[in-house]
Design an enzyme around this catalytic site. Structure first.
Site, PDB file in Angstrom:
ATOM      1  N   GLU A 271       6.965  40.060  13.381  1.00 22.15           N
ATOM      2  CA  GLU A 271       7.483  41.434  13.282  1.00 22.15           C
ATOM      3  C   GLU A 271       8.547  41.497  12.196  1.00 22.15           C
ATOM      4  O   GLU A 271       9.205  40.494  11.927  1.00 22.15           O
ATOM      5  CB  GLU A 271       8.147  41.830  14.616  1.00 22.15           C
ATOM      6  CG  GLU A 271       7.223  41.793  15.799  1.00 22.15           C
ATOM      7  CD  GLU A 271       7.970  42.085  17.109  1.00 22.15           C
ATOM      8  OE1 GLU A 271       9.219  42.149  17.101  1.00 22.15           O
ATOM      9  OE2 GLU A 271       7.300  42.242  18.133  1.00 22.15           O
ATOM     10  N   LYS A 273      12.055  41.859  10.799  1.00 21.91           N
ATOM     11  CA  LYS A 273      13.392  41.672  11.376  1.00 21.91           C
ATOM     12  C   LYS A 273      14.324  42.640  10.667  1.00 21.91           C
ATOM     13  O   LYS A 273      14.679  42.449   9.506  1.00 21.91           O
ATOM     14  CB  LYS A 273      13.866  40.231  11.170  1.00 21.91           C
ATOM     15  CG  LYS A 273      15.228  39.985  11.781  1.00 21.91           C
ATOM     16  CD  LYS A 273      15.684  38.566  11.550  1.00 21.91           C
ATOM     17  CE  LYS A 273      16.924  38.237  12.366  1.00 21.91           C
ATOM     18  NZ  LYS A 273      18.018  39.153  12.171  1.00 21.91           N
ATOM     19  N   ARG A 278      21.316  45.817  17.551  1.00 23.41           N
ATOM     20  CA  ARG A 278      20.483  45.683  18.742  1.00 23.41           C
ATOM     21  C   ARG A 278      20.933  46.694  19.785  1.00 23.41           C
ATOM     22  O   ARG A 278      22.117  46.796  20.100  1.00 23.41           O
ATOM     23  CB  ARG A 278      20.660  44.264  19.304  1.00 23.41           C
ATOM     24  CG  ARG A 278      19.808  43.930  20.520  1.00 23.41           C
ATOM     25  CD  ARG A 278      18.576  43.231  20.080  1.00 23.41           C
ATOM     26  NE  ARG A 278      17.753  42.688  21.134  1.00 23.41           N
ATOM     27  CZ  ARG A 278      17.520  41.380  21.289  1.00 23.41           C
ATOM     28  NH1 ARG A 278      18.138  40.492  20.526  1.00 23.41           N
ATOM     29  NH2 ARG A 278      16.697  40.964  22.216  1.00 23.41           N
ATOM     30  N   ARG A 293      24.337  44.675  22.478  1.00 19.24           N
ATOM     31  CA  ARG A 293      24.053  43.377  23.099  1.00 19.24           C
ATOM     32  C   ARG A 293      25.280  42.785  23.762  1.00 19.24           C
ATOM     33  O   ARG A 293      25.179  41.851  24.533  1.00 19.24           O
ATOM     34  CB  ARG A 293      23.478  42.403  22.078  1.00 19.24           C
ATOM     35  CG  ARG A 293      24.306  42.277  20.847  1.00 19.24           C
ATOM     36  CD  ARG A 293      23.683  41.332  19.904  1.00 19.24           C
ATOM     37  NE  ARG A 293      23.801  39.995  20.426  1.00 19.24           N
ATOM     38  CZ  ARG A 293      23.270  38.939  19.857  1.00 19.24           C
ATOM     39  NH1 ARG A 293      22.553  39.097  18.775  1.00 19.24           N
ATOM     40  NH2 ARG A 293      23.445  37.754  20.336  1.00 19.24           N
ATOM     41  N   GLU A 323      15.985  47.854  17.822  1.00 17.62           N
ATOM     42  CA  GLU A 323      16.975  47.719  16.762  1.00 17.62           C
ATOM     43  C   GLU A 323      17.172  49.109  16.163  1.00 17.62           C
ATOM     44  O   GLU A 323      16.197  49.763  15.786  1.00 17.62           O
ATOM     45  CB  GLU A 323      16.452  46.733  15.695  1.00 17.62           C
ATOM     46  CG  GLU A 323      17.443  46.381  14.641  1.00 17.62           C
ATOM     47  CD  GLU A 323      18.356  45.192  15.009  1.00 17.62           C
ATOM     48  OE1 GLU A 323      18.322  44.725  16.174  1.00 17.62           O
ATOM     49  OE2 GLU A 323      19.106  44.766  14.136  1.00 17.62           O
ATOM     50  N   PHE A 364      10.941  47.088  20.004  1.00 17.69           N
ATOM     51  CA  PHE A 364      10.093  45.894  19.968  1.00 17.69           C
ATOM     52  C   PHE A 364       9.794  45.282  21.323  1.00 17.69           C
ATOM     53  O   PHE A 364       9.004  44.349  21.419  1.00 17.69           O
ATOM     54  CB  PHE A 364      10.637  44.844  19.000  1.00 17.69           C
ATOM     55  CG  PHE A 364      12.085  44.487  19.193  1.00 17.69           C
ATOM     56  CD1 PHE A 364      12.474  43.632  20.205  1.00 17.69           C
ATOM     57  CD2 PHE A 364      13.045  45.008  18.347  1.00 17.69           C
ATOM     58  CE1 PHE A 364      13.807  43.292  20.368  1.00 17.69           C
ATOM     59  CE2 PHE A 364      14.386  44.678  18.504  1.00 17.69           C
ATOM     60  CZ  PHE A 364      14.757  43.811  19.516  1.00 17.69           C
ATOM     61  N   ARG A 440      18.405  31.667  24.645  1.00 15.04           N
ATOM     62  CA  ARG A 440      17.999  31.420  23.258  1.00 15.04           C
ATOM     63  C   ARG A 440      16.880  30.396  23.328  1.00 15.04           C
ATOM     64  O   ARG A 440      17.098  29.200  23.221  1.00 15.04           O
ATOM     65  CB  ARG A 440      19.187  30.880  22.450  1.00 15.04           C
ATOM     66  CG  ARG A 440      18.935  30.831  20.956  1.00 15.04           C
ATOM     67  CD  ARG A 440      20.147  30.288  20.228  1.00 15.04           C
ATOM     68  NE  ARG A 440      21.300  31.157  20.352  1.00 15.04           N
ATOM     69  CZ  ARG A 440      21.441  32.319  19.737  1.00 15.04           C
ATOM     70  NH1 ARG A 440      20.495  32.758  18.933  1.00 15.04           N
ATOM     71  NH2 ARG A 440      22.503  33.061  19.908  1.00 15.04           N
ATOM     72  N   LYS A 446      13.491  33.338  14.399  1.00 14.45           N
ATOM     73  CA  LYS A 446      13.749  34.203  13.236  1.00 14.45           C
ATOM     74  C   LYS A 446      13.558  33.428  11.962  1.00 14.45           C
ATOM     75  O   LYS A 446      13.913  32.255  11.872  1.00 14.45           O
ATOM     76  CB  LYS A 446      15.160  34.777  13.318  1.00 14.45           C
ATOM     77  CG  LYS A 446      16.236  33.740  13.434  1.00 14.45           C
ATOM     78  CD  LYS A 446      17.603  34.372  13.616  1.00 14.45           C
ATOM     79  CE  LYS A 446      18.612  33.300  13.991  1.00 14.45           C
ATOM     80  NZ  LYS A 446      19.877  33.783  14.430  1.00 14.45           N
TER      81      LYS A 446
HETATM   82  P1  AMP Z   1      20.141  37.071  14.331  1.00 10.83           P
HETATM   83  O1  AMP Z   1      21.182  38.113  14.590  1.00 10.83           O
HETATM   84  O2  AMP Z   1      19.999  36.711  12.901  1.00 10.83           O
HETATM   85  O3  AMP Z   1      20.245  35.901  15.260  1.00 10.83           O
HETATM   86  O4  AMP Z   1      18.740  37.724  14.734  1.00 10.83           O
HETATM   87  C1  AMP Z   1      18.484  38.256  15.996  1.00 10.83           C
HETATM   88  C2  AMP Z   1      18.674  39.740  15.959  1.00 10.83           C
HETATM   89  O5  AMP Z   1      17.734  40.364  15.119  1.00 10.83           O
HETATM   90  C3  AMP Z   1      18.430  40.416  17.276  1.00 10.83           C
HETATM   91  O6  AMP Z   1      19.551  40.321  18.114  1.00 10.83           O
HETATM   92  C4  AMP Z   1      18.141  41.839  16.880  1.00 10.83           C
HETATM   93  O7  AMP Z   1      19.345  42.560  16.804  1.00 10.83           O
HETATM   94  C5  AMP Z   1      17.597  41.717  15.483  1.00 10.83           C
HETATM   95  N1  AMP Z   1      16.182  42.119  15.330  1.00 10.83           N
HETATM   96  C6  AMP Z   1      15.707  42.816  14.282  1.00 10.83           C
HETATM   97  N2  AMP Z   1      14.389  42.996  14.373  1.00 10.83           N
HETATM   98  C7  AMP Z   1      13.991  42.410  15.522  1.00 10.83           C
HETATM   99  C8  AMP Z   1      12.716  42.250  16.157  1.00 10.83           C
HETATM  100  N3  AMP Z   1      11.593  42.712  15.625  1.00 10.83           N
HETATM  101  N4  AMP Z   1      12.708  41.572  17.346  1.00 10.83           N
HETATM  102  C9  AMP Z   1      13.831  41.072  17.876  1.00 10.83           C
HETATM  103  N5  AMP Z   1      15.039  41.190  17.309  1.00 10.83           N
HETATM  104  C10 AMP Z   1      15.126  41.847  16.138  1.00 10.83           C
END
Ligand code: AMP
Length: 585
Positions: A271, A273, A278, A293, A323, A364, A440, A446
């Site tokens: 998907e 990102k 969030r 969150r 998001e 999502f 986690r 990611k």
């Molecule tokens: P990170 O903050 O880099 O650890 O990435 C995780 C965050 O990406 C999540 O907490 C969401 O806020 C965001 N996010 C963006 N797109 C998505 C998606 N398609 N699925 C899940 N999380 C997403």
């Protein structure tokens, strides 16, 4: 139960830094507690009156507590202030003045845990005119009956600064030790203070169950009561409640498509990102609530999103994971996180900012729909129901863009496409997995462009000590703002070599910088900005110390960059700000 008994526990916790010892103290205490005292005590042990998902604040300033201490003890405010300054702790100051008073009066009524808990709760309810006086009275009432050590902890709890050092993990383990002890046979070895667990498998299962219940309830006082009353079955049977936020599932980082597919298995769903915020959406008929969150209620900041949800989400009740992303009004393109960060913080003129910074909801996941908890269902089934639940509306709400594939090249080209469209990269998800609140786990990973090193210019340096005294050995590094000003972001002294043949040495740095020195004071020199370093780091943090407003955690020089870069080409401040936001967890 007497509050004094609880303060004895606080004292024991405060007197040791050893985690296992703390857990043991709490576990033994919890084990003996009657059910009716359990909830308030578990909260008070965390220095709380309300669970973390509840945003009610006691709202008491230290000045008001100081007046209440004066009122309860008859001590002068100056004397209390002096104690406070000396110890850096208004709790200890209160203890000291109550101690003096107690010697004079001798008698006081004994305080119960319930009384303290009830009075503290009442503090939060007092608002409007006369609230300050009534708050002061309530606190003074407690302190009048308090023994010296009780005063210390009452004051600290009111100021939300308990200082006994128990984290969520310790409390979780203490609940396991307290209520599942017979199953797992735990012992701490005196010799090296290490833990011996009779039945490791059972132990892990209990820890997971307590954690799972906590991730759903966000309240250890509820979790402890369930563990005590109905054991593992009760913990695992915790239900979602629409309107009460739960912890969101988190992602692991992978470096490339291959690792992503290895982690989550195939076929996988990739998907976009999106670089936004969030949001957990709770809908119960007309009532819509949005949580971050960190479980903060941000419904008021997003009236436009609430309206969209009311119109486009077809379920009577549901919990959605999404998001919220800023979009450019004209082009419809995604905007970086900064634009939406303005909306989160905004408390007034909300409609105006909403117009200026429109958002799009990218949904999502679906955790609950029409009375049914879906978190145990495979992701592909949740997604299928989600597709039926959301009526997409361009620039307002949509399902996050996705592909399902088994192949690395597909992921790679989708990744490129995602980056081209201004997203951060991809999330890659296991199609069969349940939703694990707060965890986690490898159910979703990611894939971003790797954390970039920064190119920073040296604007200052410091002469070394001892055997390094002939060299400049610590370097002030700066980035550049839009106006071309150099702004410090930290100091780096790691990654340089003692010996020249091993790489970039202190000697070489000294030779490069010496001619550039503008001024010197003590051991510190200011230098003309000319020497550029490529710097790696663990994390970018906010900072009040450095003029750039940011600091680097564990900065380390990678190489000299002056040959490849002009001073005008160093990393700009606004890019560092972007990097800072993209690393938010
Ligand atoms: P990170 O903050 O880099 O650890 O990435 C995780 C965050 O990406 C999540 O907490 C969401 O806020 C965001 N996010 C963006 N797109 C998505 C998606 N398609 N699925 C899940 N999380 C997403």
């Amino acid at each position: 139960m007497n509050y004094l008994a609880l303060t004895t526990i606080y004292e024991r916790l405060e007197s040791t830094a050893k985690r296992l010892e703390k857990i043991q103290v709490i576990a033994e205490f919890l084990k003996e507690l009657p059910q009716k005292d359990l909830a308030p005590i578990v909260l008070l042990l965390q220095g709380r009156v309300f669970p973390i998902w509840d945003e009610t604040k006691l709202g008491v300033a230290s000045k008001l507590v100081l007046s209440a201490i004066a009122k309860a003890t008859g001590a002068g405010k100056d004397a209390i202030m002096l104690q406070w300054k000396k110890t850096g702790d208004l709790g200890i100051a209160a203890q000291n003045v109550v101690e003096k008073k107690t010697q004079a009066t001798l008698f006081s009524e004994s305080l119960s845990v319930q009384k303290v808990f009830t009075n503290l709760k009442k503090l939060a309810q007092m608002q409007g005119s006369g609230a300050t006086e009534r708050k002061q009275e309530l606190i003074a009432e407690l302190l009048t009956s308090a023994k010296p050590q009780e005063a210390r902890y009452i004051v600290r709890t009111i100021l939300e600064d308990l200082r006994v050092g128990i984290g969520e993990g310790s409390l979780r383990d203490a609940i396991v030790w307290a209520y599942f002890d017979d199953k797992i046979d735990i012992q701490i070895k005196e010799k090296d203070n290490s833990l011996e667990i009779g039945n490791r498998e059972e132990y892990n299962a209990c820890v997971d169950a307590v954690q799972q219940a906590y991730n759903i309830t966000n309240d250890f006082s509820v979790v402890a009561a369930i563990a005590k009353e109905s054991g593992l079955k009760g913990l695992l049977g915790q239900e979602l409640v629409v309107g009460k936020p739960i912890k969101v599932m988190l992602a692991l980082k992978v470096n490339d498509a291959k690792e992503a597919l290895e982690r989550v298995g195939t076929p996988a769903q990739a998907e976009y990102k999106l670089d936004g915020f969030r949001i957990q959406i709770h809908k119960l008929k007309e009532k819509i609530t949005l949580y971050t969150r960190r479980l903060e209620d941000v419904t008021a900041q997003f009236p436009d999103a609430v309206k969209t949800i009311a119109e486009q989400v077809k379920a009577e009740s549901c919990i959605l994971d999404a998001e919220v992303v800023g979009i450019d009004k004209k082009t419809g393109k995604y905007l970086p996180f900064q634009s939406i960060s303005q909306r989160i913080k905004r408390k007034y003129n909300i409609d105006e900012v909403a117009k200026k910074f429109p958002v799009e909801l990218n949904v999502f996941d679906l955790l609950y729909a029409n009375g049914k908890n879906l978190i145990q269902q495979p992701f592909k089934e949740r997604r299928a129901i989600l597709e039926k639940t959301i009526k997409e509306k361009p620039k307002s709400i949509q399902l996050v863009r996705h592909i399902i594939t088994e192949k690395e090249p597909d992921i790679n080209s989708f990744f490129k496409q995602a980056l081209k469209e201004g997203t951060e990269g991809l999330m890659i998800k296991n199609l069969e997995s349940p939703y694990k609140p707060g965890a986690r786990v490898g159910y979703m990973v990611k894939l971003k462009e790797t954390m970039e090193n920064l190119d920073l210019v040296i604007t200052g340096a410091e002469w070394g000590e001892g055997k390094r005294s002939a060299w400049l050995s610590s370097f002030v590094i700066s980035c550049m703002d839009e106006d071309g000003n150099f702004l410090e972001i930290g100091k780096v002294s790691t990654g340089f070599k003692e010996k020249e043949e091993e790489g970039l040495s202190f000697k070489e740095m000294t030779e490069l910088l010496k001619p550039l020195i503008i001024s010197e004071k003590n051991k510190e020199a200011k230098v003309k900005p000319a020497i550029i370093l490529e710097v790696a780091y663990e994390e970018i943090q906010k900072s009040n110390t450095y003029p750039s407003g940011f600091a680097l955690r564990f900065p380390r020089v990678v190489r000299l960059r002056s040959d490849e870069r002009n001073v005008d080409d160093i990393t700009p401040l606004n890019y560092i700000e972007e990097l800072y936001h993209s690393q938010k967890m």
